[in-house]
Design a protein around this motif. Structure first.
Motif, PDB file in Angstrom:
ATOM      1  N   ARG A  34     -14.744  11.320 -50.035  1.00 60.96           N
ATOM      2  CA  ARG A  34     -15.027  11.012 -48.631  1.00 60.96           C
ATOM      3  C   ARG A  34     -13.890  10.233 -47.971  1.00 60.96           C
ATOM      4  NH1 ARG A  34     -19.719  10.896 -45.485  1.00 60.96           N
ATOM      5  NH2 ARG A  34     -19.622   9.412 -43.773  1.00 60.96           N
ATOM      6  N   ASN A  35     -13.207   9.382 -48.754  1.00 62.53           N
ATOM      7  CA  ASN A  35     -12.116   8.615 -48.152  1.00 62.53           C
ATOM      8  C   ASN A  35     -10.883   9.462 -47.879  1.00 62.53           C
ATOM      9  OD1 ASN A  35     -11.268   9.048 -50.751  1.00 62.53           O
ATOM     10  ND2 ASN A  35     -11.193   6.888 -51.338  1.00 62.53           N
ATOM     11  N   ARG A  36     -10.859  10.735 -48.350  1.00 59.79           N
ATOM     12  CA  ARG A  36      -9.747  11.639 -48.030  1.00 59.79           C
ATOM     13  C   ARG A  36      -9.984  12.370 -46.712  1.00 59.79           C
ATOM     14  NH1 ARG A  36      -6.359   9.658 -51.678  1.00 59.79           N
ATOM     15  NH2 ARG A  36      -6.803  10.172 -53.845  1.00 59.79           N
ATOM     16  N   VAL A  37     -11.192  12.341 -46.211  1.00 55.99           N
ATOM     17  CA  VAL A  37     -11.509  13.052 -44.971  1.00 55.99           C
ATOM     18  C   VAL A  37     -11.017  12.200 -43.808  1.00 55.99           C
ATOM     19  CG1 VAL A  37     -13.319  14.057 -43.560  1.00 55.99           C
ATOM     20  CG2 VAL A  37     -13.499  14.139 -46.053  1.00 55.99           C
ATOM     21  N   ARG A  38     -10.020  12.677 -43.108  1.00 56.77           N
ATOM     22  CA  ARG A  38      -9.418  11.921 -42.011  1.00 56.77           C
ATOM     23  C   ARG A  38      -9.979  12.314 -40.646  1.00 56.77           C
ATOM     24  NH1 ARG A  38      -8.427   9.359 -45.727  1.00 56.77           N
ATOM     25  NH2 ARG A  38      -6.418   8.797 -46.651  1.00 56.77           N
ATOM     26  N   HIS A  39     -10.432  13.547 -40.516  1.00 55.71           N
ATOM     27  CA  HIS A  39     -10.861  14.028 -39.212  1.00 55.71           C
ATOM     28  C   HIS A  39     -12.237  14.669 -39.320  1.00 55.71           C
ATOM     29  CE1 HIS A  39      -6.791  13.270 -37.800  1.00 55.71           C
ATOM     30  NE2 HIS A  39      -6.344  13.962 -38.839  1.00 55.71           N
ATOM     31  N   TRP A  40     -13.056  14.435 -38.316  1.00 56.62           N
ATOM     32  CA  TRP A  40     -14.404  14.992 -38.251  1.00 56.62           C
ATOM     33  C   TRP A  40     -14.543  15.788 -36.968  1.00 56.62           C
ATOM     34  CZ3 TRP A  40     -18.324  13.890 -41.947  1.00 56.62           C
ATOM     35  CH2 TRP A  40     -17.929  13.024 -42.970  1.00 56.62           C
ATOM     36  N   GLY A  41     -15.426  16.751 -36.998  1.00 59.02           N
ATOM     37  CA  GLY A  41     -15.701  17.576 -35.825  1.00 59.02           C
ATOM     38  C   GLY A  41     -17.190  17.784 -35.684  1.00 59.02           C
ATOM     39  N   GLU A  42     -17.545  18.737 -34.873  1.00 64.28           N
ATOM     40  CA  GLU A  42     -18.952  19.004 -34.594  1.00 64.28           C
ATOM     41  C   GLU A  42     -19.226  20.482 -34.722  1.00 64.28           C
ATOM     42  OE1 GLU A  42     -21.420  18.616 -30.618  1.00 64.28           O
ATOM     43  OE2 GLU A  42     -21.084  16.628 -31.481  1.00 64.28           O
ATOM     44  N   LEU A  43     -20.248  20.817 -35.488  1.00 69.42           N
ATOM     45  CA  LEU A  43     -20.664  22.204 -35.657  1.00 69.42           C
ATOM     46  C   LEU A  43     -21.422  22.680 -34.425  1.00 69.42           C
ATOM     47  CD1 LEU A  43     -21.820  21.999 -39.379  1.00 69.42           C
ATOM     48  CD2 LEU A  43     -19.781  23.137 -38.500  1.00 69.42           C
ATOM     49  N   PRO A  44     -21.607  23.991 -34.277  1.00 71.05           N
ATOM     50  CA  PRO A  44     -22.326  24.495 -33.083  1.00 71.05           C
ATOM     51  C   PRO A  44     -23.716  23.902 -32.898  1.00 71.05           C
ATOM     52  CG  PRO A  44     -21.196  26.298 -34.195  1.00 71.05           C
ATOM     53  CD  PRO A  44     -21.039  25.091 -35.069  1.00 71.05           C
ATOM     54  N   ASP A  45     -24.389  23.510 -33.995  1.00 70.22           N
ATOM     55  CA  ASP A  45     -25.724  22.942 -33.854  1.00 70.22           C
ATOM     56  C   ASP A  45     -25.704  21.445 -33.589  1.00 70.22           C
ATOM     57  OD1 ASP A  45     -24.846  22.038 -36.265  1.00 70.22           O
ATOM     58  OD2 ASP A  45     -26.591  22.705 -37.427  1.00 70.22           O
ATOM     59  N   GLY A  46     -24.505  20.875 -33.380  1.00 70.89           N
ATOM     60  CA  GLY A  46     -24.385  19.451 -33.083  1.00 70.89           C
ATOM     61  C   GLY A  46     -24.214  18.569 -34.287  1.00 70.89           C
ATOM     62  N   THR A  47     -24.205  19.123 -35.491  1.00 69.30           N
ATOM     63  CA  THR A  47     -24.054  18.329 -36.705  1.00 69.30           C
ATOM     64  C   THR A  47     -22.604  17.882 -36.853  1.00 69.30           C
ATOM     65  OG1 THR A  47     -25.810  19.605 -37.764  1.00 69.30           O
ATOM     66  CG2 THR A  47     -24.378  18.303 -39.192  1.00 69.30           C
ATOM     67  N   SER A  48     -22.408  16.606 -37.155  1.00 68.46           N
ATOM     68  CA  SER A  48     -21.077  16.092 -37.422  1.00 68.46           C
ATOM     69  C   SER A  48     -20.664  16.487 -38.835  1.00 68.46           C
ATOM     70  CB  SER A  48     -21.060  14.564 -37.276  1.00 68.46           C
ATOM     71  OG  SER A  48     -19.779  14.056 -37.560  1.00 68.46           O
ATOM     72  N   ALA A  49     -19.448  17.000 -38.979  1.00 68.06           N
ATOM     73  CA  ALA A  49     -18.971  17.495 -40.268  1.00 68.06           C
ATOM     74  C   ALA A  49     -17.464  17.294 -40.347  1.00 68.06           C
ATOM     75  CB  ALA A  49     -19.322  18.978 -40.447  1.00 68.06           C
ATOM     76  N   PRO A  50     -16.896  17.254 -41.571  1.00 65.07           N
ATOM     77  CA  PRO A  50     -15.440  17.198 -41.687  1.00 65.07           C
ATOM     78  C   PRO A  50     -14.785  18.364 -40.956  1.00 65.07           C
ATOM     79  CG  PRO A  50     -16.462  16.747 -43.804  1.00 65.07           C
ATOM     80  CD  PRO A  50     -17.570  17.168 -42.877  1.00 65.07           C
ATOM     81  N   LEU A  51     -13.594  18.109 -40.418  1.00 60.40           N
ATOM     82  CA  LEU A  51     -12.925  19.119 -39.606  1.00 60.40           C
ATOM     83  C   LEU A  51     -12.680  20.399 -40.395  1.00 60.40           C
ATOM     84  CD1 LEU A  51     -11.662  19.780 -36.888  1.00 60.40           C
ATOM     85  CD2 LEU A  51      -9.516  18.795 -37.706  1.00 60.40           C
ATOM     86  N   GLU A  52     -12.400  20.298 -41.689  1.00 60.64           N
ATOM     87  CA  GLU A  52     -12.184  21.501 -42.493  1.00 60.64           C
ATOM     88  C   GLU A  52     -13.413  22.414 -42.458  1.00 60.64           C
ATOM     89  OE1 GLU A  52     -11.034  22.789 -47.103  1.00 60.64           O
ATOM     90  OE2 GLU A  52     -11.191  20.683 -46.536  1.00 60.64           O
ATOM     91  N   ILE A  53     -14.596  21.829 -42.529  1.00 61.27           N
ATOM     92  CA  ILE A  53     -15.826  22.623 -42.485  1.00 61.27           C
ATOM     93  C   ILE A  53     -16.026  23.208 -41.100  1.00 61.27           C
ATOM     94  CG2 ILE A  53     -18.340  22.454 -42.665  1.00 61.27           C
ATOM     95  CD1 ILE A  53     -17.927  20.428 -44.892  1.00 61.27           C
ATOM     96  N   VAL A  54     -15.716  22.448 -40.076  1.00 68.77           N
ATOM     97  CA  VAL A  54     -15.855  22.954 -38.704  1.00 68.77           C
ATOM     98  C   VAL A  54     -14.926  24.139 -38.480  1.00 68.77           C
ATOM     99  CG1 VAL A  54     -15.589  22.352 -36.270  1.00 68.77           C
ATOM    100  CG2 VAL A  54     -16.590  20.697 -37.847  1.00 68.77           C
ATOM    101  N   LEU A  55     -13.684  24.047 -38.967  1.00 67.11           N
ATOM    102  CA  LEU A  55     -12.738  25.151 -38.806  1.00 67.11           C
ATOM    103  C   LEU A  55     -13.169  26.373 -39.611  1.00 67.11           C
ATOM    104  CD1 LEU A  55      -9.351  23.183 -39.000  1.00 67.11           C
ATOM    105  CD2 LEU A  55     -10.649  23.846 -36.965  1.00 67.11           C
ATOM    106  N   LEU A  56     -13.651  26.147 -40.835  1.00 69.47           N
ATOM    107  CA  LEU A  56     -14.130  27.267 -41.643  1.00 69.47           C
ATOM    108  C   LEU A  56     -15.315  27.950 -40.992  1.00 69.47           C
ATOM    109  CD1 LEU A  56     -13.855  26.056 -45.349  1.00 69.47           C
ATOM    110  CD2 LEU A  56     -12.871  28.133 -44.384  1.00 69.47           C
TER     111      LEU A  56
END
Length: 413
Positions: A188-210
């Motif tokens: 978790r401490n390697r995750v530098r950026h977070w984003g938001e999925l279409p359903d509004g869930t906050s997630a690491p940016l890598e998951i949002v991009l995928l």
């Protein structure tokens, strides 16, 4: 002369000194001694030798002080206490996460400010599922936000596939249908950026991009499921039954014939074009991040850990592999997304047909002409040198690469 020290007053004979007042700790020990004496006697008489050992361990273990739950729990006689304590204590990481525990070297990451880059608080665990073809179409996988079934109950962990600053990747098998998957664990401490999925869930940016690029497109690895734990992020990704990353694929053959390299390079171009059409910049295109299905020949772009949102303006922070960084970043500290991507694609094509990195031996690009093997066709040499133009404005656009004669096996006039 010398001053004499003052004489100490002698105590009066027949008068006793005042006894010091006992401390609070002493009073507490005196009060508790009968209780401890009774417990020792009860422990000795209850269990003999085994009882004595267990009792000693019990005495050595510090007893936690009772905590009062504020609010309605005080008025419900503890009815809400189990729910409150479950919400307050974070979920325990499954063995799949603990198997990859251990310090790993940090990796330079980008610092562009992206939407949702703030880090949310740690919760009791969140998960999500991205629907798509193949193994991800299993309806038995729970929907987003209901990760109640532990990962070890749904997957059987296999061998280590890769490791790095991003974390570790393990092979695994889904127990419901036997489908091969890859489980990526990112601290978790390697995750530098977070984003938001279409359903509004906050997630690491890598998951949002995928989630933006992987659903329904065969040239990008499919994200099947993800789980947020207090100490790490777990991602379940598709994995072909027989696969190999392009780096090992090339090394096994020393270099690829132009016909084979052309087909794989075209698939990589299509994957990159798909990502840019979705507003995603990969930023770490290299043979290690391209997976080749040995049964079908399908190439898949993997590892979006250095990716970001595509923008028209320049980027002033680099993320990815430095040996694939464009000249403008090394000289001026900025780069455009498309020009940097084309540069890395030129290095990739050179590695395919030559079997090595073009600048591994420190060739000076100021010489103008990049030396290439004589066995290569003139069209292939022209495309590599075009992508590796020193001036970023002289490089082709992504669409220009599709129209190049080498891509269609058309000899140059």
């Amino acid at each position: 002369g010398r001053a004499m020290p003052p004489a100490r007053p002698r105590p009066r004979v027949g008068l006793s000194r005042a006894r010091p007042r006992p401390s609070r700790r002493g009073l507490a020990s005196a009060r508790l001694w009968p209780c401890w004496r009774w417990r020792c006697w009860a422990g000795i008489s209850a269990g003999g030798g085994g009882g004595i050992a267990a009792f000693c361990l019990r005495l050595a273990r510090p007893r936690p002080r009772p905590r009062l739950l504020p609010g309605p729990a005080e008025h419900t006689r503890g009815a809400a206490a189990p729910a409150a304590s479950a919400a307050a204590s974070p979920a325990r990481a499954p063995p799949l996460g603990s198997a990859a525990a251990g310090p790993e070297p940090p990796v330079p990451r980008s610092r562009e400010r992206t939407p949702g880059h703030g880090r949310p608080g740690t919760g009791e665990g969140r998960s999500g599922v991205v629907a798509g073809p193949g193994p991800s179409a299993d309806s038995r996988v729970p929907p987003a936000g209901t990760a109640q079934e532990a990962l070890q109950e749904r997957y059987r962990l296999g061998s280590l596939l890769g490791r790095g600053g991003f974390g570790r990747v393990f092979s695994a098998t889904r127990l419901s249908d036997g489908a091969p998957v890859a489980i990526k664990r990112v601290p978790r401490n390697r995750v530098r950026h977070w984003g938001e999925l279409p359903d509004g869930t906050s997630a690491p940016l890598e998951i949002v991009l995928l989630a933006k690029v992987s659903t329904g497109f065969p040239g990008v690895v499919q994200l099947l499921e993800w789980l947020e734990l207090p100490n790490c992020i777990m991602m379940v990704l598709e994995r072909p039954e027989q696969c190999q990353d392009l780096q090992r694929f090339i090394r096994a053959r020393r270099f690829l014939p132009e016909e084979e390299a052309r087909e794989l390079f075209r698939q990589v171009l299509e994957a990159v074009r798909h990502c840019t059409s979705c507003g995603v910049l990969h930023r770490d295109i290299k043979p290690e991040n391209i997976l080749v299905d040995l049964d079908t020949g399908q190439a898949k772009l993997i590892d979006f850990g250095c990716g970001t949102y595509l923008q028209d303006t320049v980027y002033t922070h680099f993320a990815g592999t430095l040996s694939y960084s464009p000249l403008e970043w090394n000289d001026f500290g900025w780069y455009h997304g498309e020009a940097a991507t084309v540069w890395s694609l030129g290095i990739l094509l050179h590695q395919m047909v030559c079997g090595e990195h073009p600048f591994r031996r420190g060739q000076n690009l100021s010489w103008g002409q990049l030396p290439l093997p004589q066995r290569l066709s003139q069209e292939c040499k022209d495309l590599i040198r075009w992508c590796l133009s020193m001036n970023s404005l002289d490089r082709p656009a992504l669409e220009d690469l599709f129209c190049h004669p080498w891509m269609w096996d058309i000899p140059l006039p």
